[in-house]
Design a protein around this motif. Structure first.
Motif, PDB file in Angstrom:
ATOM      1  N   ALA A   1      50.689  30.953  70.213  1.00 15.43           N
ATOM      2  CA  ALA A   1      50.337  29.952  71.221  1.00 15.43           C
ATOM      3  C   ALA A   1      50.488  28.523  70.712  1.00 15.43           C
ATOM      4  O   ALA A   1      50.575  27.583  71.497  1.00 15.43           O
ATOM      5  N   ILE A   2      50.552  28.349  69.404  1.00 11.37           N
ATOM      6  CA  ILE A   2      50.695  26.986  68.860  1.00 11.37           C
ATOM      7  C   ILE A   2      52.046  26.420  69.289  1.00 11.37           C
ATOM      8  O   ILE A   2      53.064  27.108  69.200  1.00 11.37           O
ATOM      9  N   GLU A   3      52.013  25.172  69.726  1.00 10.29           N
ATOM     10  CA  GLU A   3      53.258  24.559  70.188  1.00 10.29           C
ATOM     11  C   GLU A   3      54.219  24.360  69.003  1.00 10.29           C
ATOM     12  O   GLU A   3      53.820  23.863  67.946  1.00 10.29           O
ATOM     13  N   GLY A   4      55.472  24.748  69.202  1.00  7.13           N
ATOM     14  CA  GLY A   4      56.444  24.594  68.118  1.00  7.13           C
ATOM     15  C   GLY A   4      56.713  25.897  67.389  1.00  7.13           C
ATOM     16  O   GLY A   4      57.656  25.995  66.619  1.00  7.13           O
ATOM     17  N   VAL A   5      55.918  26.909  67.681  1.00  5.15           N
ATOM     18  CA  VAL A   5      56.162  28.210  67.053  1.00  5.15           C
ATOM     19  C   VAL A   5      57.075  29.016  67.965  1.00  5.15           C
ATOM     20  O   VAL A   5      56.835  29.124  69.160  1.00  5.15           O
TER      21      VAL A   5
ATOM     22  N   GLU B   1      53.062  44.034  54.796  1.00  6.07           N
ATOM     23  CA  GLU B   1      51.720  44.244  55.368  1.00  6.07           C
ATOM     24  C   GLU B   1      50.762  43.068  55.186  1.00  6.07           C
ATOM     25  O   GLU B   1      49.824  42.916  55.947  1.00  6.07           O
ATOM     26  N   LYS B   2      51.021  42.233  54.177  1.00  3.95           N
ATOM     27  CA  LYS B   2      50.107  41.105  53.994  1.00  3.95           C
ATOM     28  C   LYS B   2      50.769  39.748  54.258  1.00  3.95           C
ATOM     29  O   LYS B   2      50.131  38.712  54.120  1.00  3.95           O
ATOM     30  N   SER B   3      52.043  39.755  54.590  1.00  3.98           N
ATOM     31  CA  SER B   3      52.724  38.463  54.775  1.00  3.98           C
ATOM     32  C   SER B   3      53.234  38.315  56.204  1.00  3.98           C
ATOM     33  O   SER B   3      53.736  39.257  56.808  1.00  3.98           O
ATOM     34  N   LEU B   4      53.101  37.095  56.663  1.00  6.45           N
ATOM     35  CA  LEU B   4      53.465  36.785  58.031  1.00  6.45           C
ATOM     36  C   LEU B   4      54.562  35.728  57.982  1.00  6.45           C
ATOM     37  O   LEU B   4      54.465  34.767  57.217  1.00  6.45           O
ATOM     38  N   ARG B   5      55.609  35.907  58.770  1.00  9.75           N
ATOM     39  CA  ARG B   5      56.635  34.858  58.782  1.00  9.75           C
ATOM     40  C   ARG B   5      56.613  34.191  60.152  1.00  9.75           C
ATOM     41  O   ARG B   5      56.743  34.849  61.172  1.00  9.75           O
ATOM     42  N   VAL B   6      56.436  32.865  60.140  1.00  9.43           N
ATOM     43  CA  VAL B   6      56.346  32.113  61.389  1.00  9.43           C
ATOM     44  C   VAL B   6      57.636  31.295  61.529  1.00  9.43           C
ATOM     45  O   VAL B   6      57.948  30.467  60.672  1.00  9.43           O
ATOM     46  N   TYR B   7      58.409  31.581  62.564  1.00 10.47           N
ATOM     47  CA  TYR B   7      59.646  30.816  62.800  1.00 10.47           C
ATOM     48  C   TYR B   7      59.342  29.619  63.667  1.00 10.47           C
ATOM     49  O   TYR B   7      58.667  29.737  64.676  1.00 10.47           O
ATOM     50  N   LEU B   8      59.856  28.471  63.265  1.00 10.90           N
ATOM     51  CA  LEU B   8      59.557  27.247  63.997  1.00 10.90           C
ATOM     52  C   LEU B   8      60.746  26.877  64.871  1.00 10.90           C
ATOM     53  O   LEU B   8      61.893  27.101  64.510  1.00 10.90           O
ATOM     54  N   SER B   9      60.452  26.290  66.002  1.00  8.85           N
ATOM     55  CA  SER B   9      61.545  26.021  66.936  1.00  8.85           C
ATOM     56  C   SER B   9      62.215  24.675  66.697  1.00  8.85           C
ATOM     57  O   SER B   9      63.415  24.569  66.670  1.00  8.85           O
ATOM     58  N   ALA B  10      61.470  23.629  66.444  1.00  7.48           N
ATOM     59  CA  ALA B  10      62.095  22.314  66.319  1.00  7.48           C
ATOM     60  C   ALA B  10      61.564  21.596  65.078  1.00  7.48           C
ATOM     61  O   ALA B  10      60.999  22.205  64.200  1.00  7.48           O
TER      62      ALA B  10
ATOM     63  N   GLU C   1      67.386  24.783  61.821  1.00  3.69           N
ATOM     64  CA  GLU C   1      66.722  25.382  62.978  1.00  3.69           C
ATOM     65  C   GLU C   1      66.132  26.738  62.614  1.00  3.69           C
ATOM     66  O   GLU C   1      65.301  27.268  63.313  1.00  3.69           O
ATOM     67  N   LYS C   2      66.562  27.234  61.518  1.00  7.30           N
ATOM     68  CA  LYS C   2      66.039  28.522  61.076  1.00  7.30           C
ATOM     69  C   LYS C   2      64.771  28.357  60.231  1.00  7.30           C
ATOM     70  O   LYS C   2      64.280  29.313  59.663  1.00  7.30           O
ATOM     71  N   LEU C   3      64.286  27.118  60.155  1.00 11.04           N
ATOM     72  CA  LEU C   3      63.138  26.835  59.302  1.00 11.04           C
ATOM     73  C   LEU C   3      61.977  27.800  59.598  1.00 11.04           C
ATOM     74  O   LEU C   3      61.644  28.055  60.746  1.00 11.04           O
ATOM     75  N   SER C   4      61.380  28.300  58.555  1.00 12.24           N
ATOM     76  CA  SER C   4      60.263  29.228  58.752  1.00 12.24           C
ATOM     77  C   SER C   4      59.195  29.004  57.687  1.00 12.24           C
ATOM     78  O   SER C   4      59.459  28.365  56.670  1.00 12.24           O
ATOM     79  N   ILE C   5      57.999  29.529  57.988  1.00 12.27           N
ATOM     80  CA  ILE C   5      56.885  29.393  57.049  1.00 12.27           C
ATOM     81  C   ILE C   5      56.373  30.784  56.713  1.00 12.27           C
ATOM     82  O   ILE C   5      56.214  31.630  57.602  1.00 12.27           O
TER      83      ILE C   5
END
Lengths: 256, 310
Positions: free
Chosen positions: B245-249, B257-266, B224-228
């Motif tokens: 706004a993307i579903e699932g984020v 400063e140049k990296s973004l971490r996107v946590y996913l919900s499911a 559940e902690k999966l991230s991109i």
């Protein structure tokens, strides 16, 4: 007695490959040799003096005058030498953590105790029996009472059985050899002198103390008196000490 | 097979192992993890019959360790944290003694010694005194001792400590090979070791089991902690709200400063959409990486969670 032989062989090999056996042997032979020559010289002097007095003394023969005190000397020397033979037996296994190898192998505690004890006693016996040249030397120039020599050596060997058992017991109590050594000497000194120092106490107490003393039972054997009670005492003393050792090792498993 | 059933070990007031249960099947290598003083060594000592548990029982190949101590000890090879070596013996004498202790006799001793000497790579120190060997070689002799009677069950307490990197690789491979037909418990501090050679893992903390499962199951459970992680050349053009706004984020954060971490919900796989979105922003995509929780993350998570509870 599972796996007694490999343990026994290992213990004996450790003695023969370490310097301690040779040092104990050399020190013991040097000391007893010195006392032997001393007694012989003493014996001949007394012989010359007595030959002029015209009063024959009872039991004035080399066995009683030379060998009996020597047996006592051997016992006394081994109060100090016993720990050199026994202190490492269990303490070293704990210190080096080889106890873990023994206790996780299909080996019984009885086998461990028996192997270590017998190996120590055999080392002791080799050292003691290396003084057998003494009665033969005396017999060459004079004559000895062989039965008394036999009970004397039997006494020394049985005394050693008790001493080694005490040493092994003390070694099982700690992982520090020096503590095991001091404890061994302490216990042996108590059991050696317990019968002798109570002249002023009541007669009953003196009798009990003498009954507990290692020396008293050993002394009777060196007099040439073959009394089963003395032999049984010395043997049971060893067995009790070994039994307690077994319990101590078994209990130390619970403590980790 | 090893099955540990509700084992508790108390030393006076202190509870070293508290109601521990787990099973290791034949042909399975189990990694045994835990912080220092968690009770790993005590548990292993109980399994090998070195000490009895205060409560509970241990069965090895369906025999109770304390009802049939000799039978069980015959089929267990144990390598403690400190190899139990007699420094005054040569390697040859030591292995012979170890083989005899385990009940091997005659010709079988020589065969057994030849086999482990080959396996553990100690042939060129065979006639040297154990006391003169380096730590790495002592470690190998300790392992050889545990293998000499070809045990069905192996219990190894930090077997690769003190080895150089090349030896570590060799010993790990050896354990992996042995694990094909034996039951192996391997305690270690090196998590990477567990990921490379173990099939399952048991994590113990403060004497209690906090996780015990196959490694892939554990990863999934903590997924559940999966991230991109997304790295871009022009972070200023990224519109975070659009990504949110993307579903699932679930959440979006700048990790630097140049990296973004996107946590996913499911479990919804939104990688394609996400990549498309970034692409349409012309942010100059440099890196796009799914981060699954490693054993390290799981370990730290379960151990700290446990700490928070207690």
């Amino acid at each position: 007695m599972k796996q007694f032989w490999p343990l026994f062989k290992k213990e004996l090999r450790t003695y023969f490959t370490s310097p301690i056996f040779y040092i104990v042997g050399a020190v013991f032979l040097a000391l007893t040799g010195y006392f032997f020559i001393n007694s012989i010289i003493n014996y001949s002097r007394m012989g010359i003096q007595l030959s002029g007095s015209g009063n024959p003394i009872e039991n004035f023969n080399p066995t009683t005058v030379v060998m009996k005190p020597l047996f006592n000397t051997m016992g006394t020397i081994f109060i100090l030498l016993t720990p050199l033979i026994t202190m490492r037996l269990m303490a070293e296994e704990k210190k080096a953590r080889t106890m873990e190898l023994l206790m996780t192998s299909p080996v019984s505690i009885t086998a461990i105790v028996a192997a270590k004890y017998l190996a120590a006693w055999i080392i002791y016996s080799i050292v003691i029996l290396s003084t057998l040249y003494m009665p033969f030397v005396i017999n060459y120039y004079s004559s000895v009472v062989w039965t008394q020599i036999f009970t004397g050596y039997l006494g020394v060997l049985l005394l050693g059985a008790s001493m080694m058992a005490v040493g092994l017991f003390c070694s099982s109590l700690t992982d520090k050899q020096i503590i095991a050594a001091v404890l061994t000497i302490g216990i042996l000194v108590i059991f050696w002198f317990i019968g002798g120092v109570l002249g002023s106490a009541s007669e009953e107490l003196t009798r009990i103390m003498r009954g507990l003393s290692l020396f008293a039972h050993f002394d009777a054997l060196t007099d040439g008196l073959f009394d089963l009670r003395d032999i049984v005492y010395l043997l049971s003393f060893s067995i009790v000490a070994l039994f307690i050792t077994h319990r101590v090792i078994d209990m130390s498993r619970w403590k980790g | 097979m090893i099955s540990v059933n509700s084992v508790t070990k108390r030393f006076g007031e202190r509870v070293a192992v508290n109601n521990v249960s787990f099973t290791v099947e034949t042909g399975e290598i189990m990694g045994f993890l835990g912080p220092n003083g968690a009770g790993k060594t005590t548990t292993m000592r109980i399994i090998t019959g070195y000490m009895p548990p205060t409560e509970g029982s241990v069965r090895v190949n369906d025999m109770d360790v304390f009802e049939h101590p000799y039978e069980v000890k015959r089929i267990i090879g144990y390598m403690p944290e400190h190899p139990p070596l007699y420094l005054e013996m040569t390697v040859k004498e030591y292995l012979r003694f170890a083989a005899e202790l385990r009940g091997l006799r005659g010709q079988r001793i020589k065969e057994a010694i030849d086999r482990v000497v080959e396996l553990c790579g100690i042939s060129h120190v065979f006639n040297r005194l154990v006391g003169n060997l380096s730590k790495g070689y002592r470690q190998r002799v300790g392992l050889a001792q545990a293998l000499v009677h070809d045990p069905e069950v192996l219990v190894l307490d930090e077997p690769t400590v003190g080895l150089d990197p090349r030896q570590i690789v060799e010993i790990r491979q050896l354990i992996k090979d042995l694990g094909k037909d034996k039951t192996v418990i391997l305690s270690t501090h090196i998590l990477q070791e567990v990921t490379t050679i173990c099939d399952s893992v048991t994590i113990i903390n403060n004497g209690k089991v906090v996780a015990s499962d196959k490694i892939e199951n554990l990863s999934r459970r903590f997924a559940e902690k999966l991230s991109i992680l997304i790295r871009v050349r022009r972070p200023e053009v990224i519109d975070i709200d659009k990504i949110r706004a993307i579903e699932g984020v679930e959440n979006v954060q700048w990790s630097d400063e140049k990296s973004l971490r996107v946590y996913l919900s499911a479990d919804v796989d939104i990688r394609e959409r996400l990549a498309g979105e970034i692409f349409s922003m012309s942010a100059g995509l440099l890196e796009f990486r799914t981060e699954t929780p490693g054993l390290e993350d799981i370990f730290i998570k379960v151990v700290t969670e446990e700490l928070n509870v207690t």
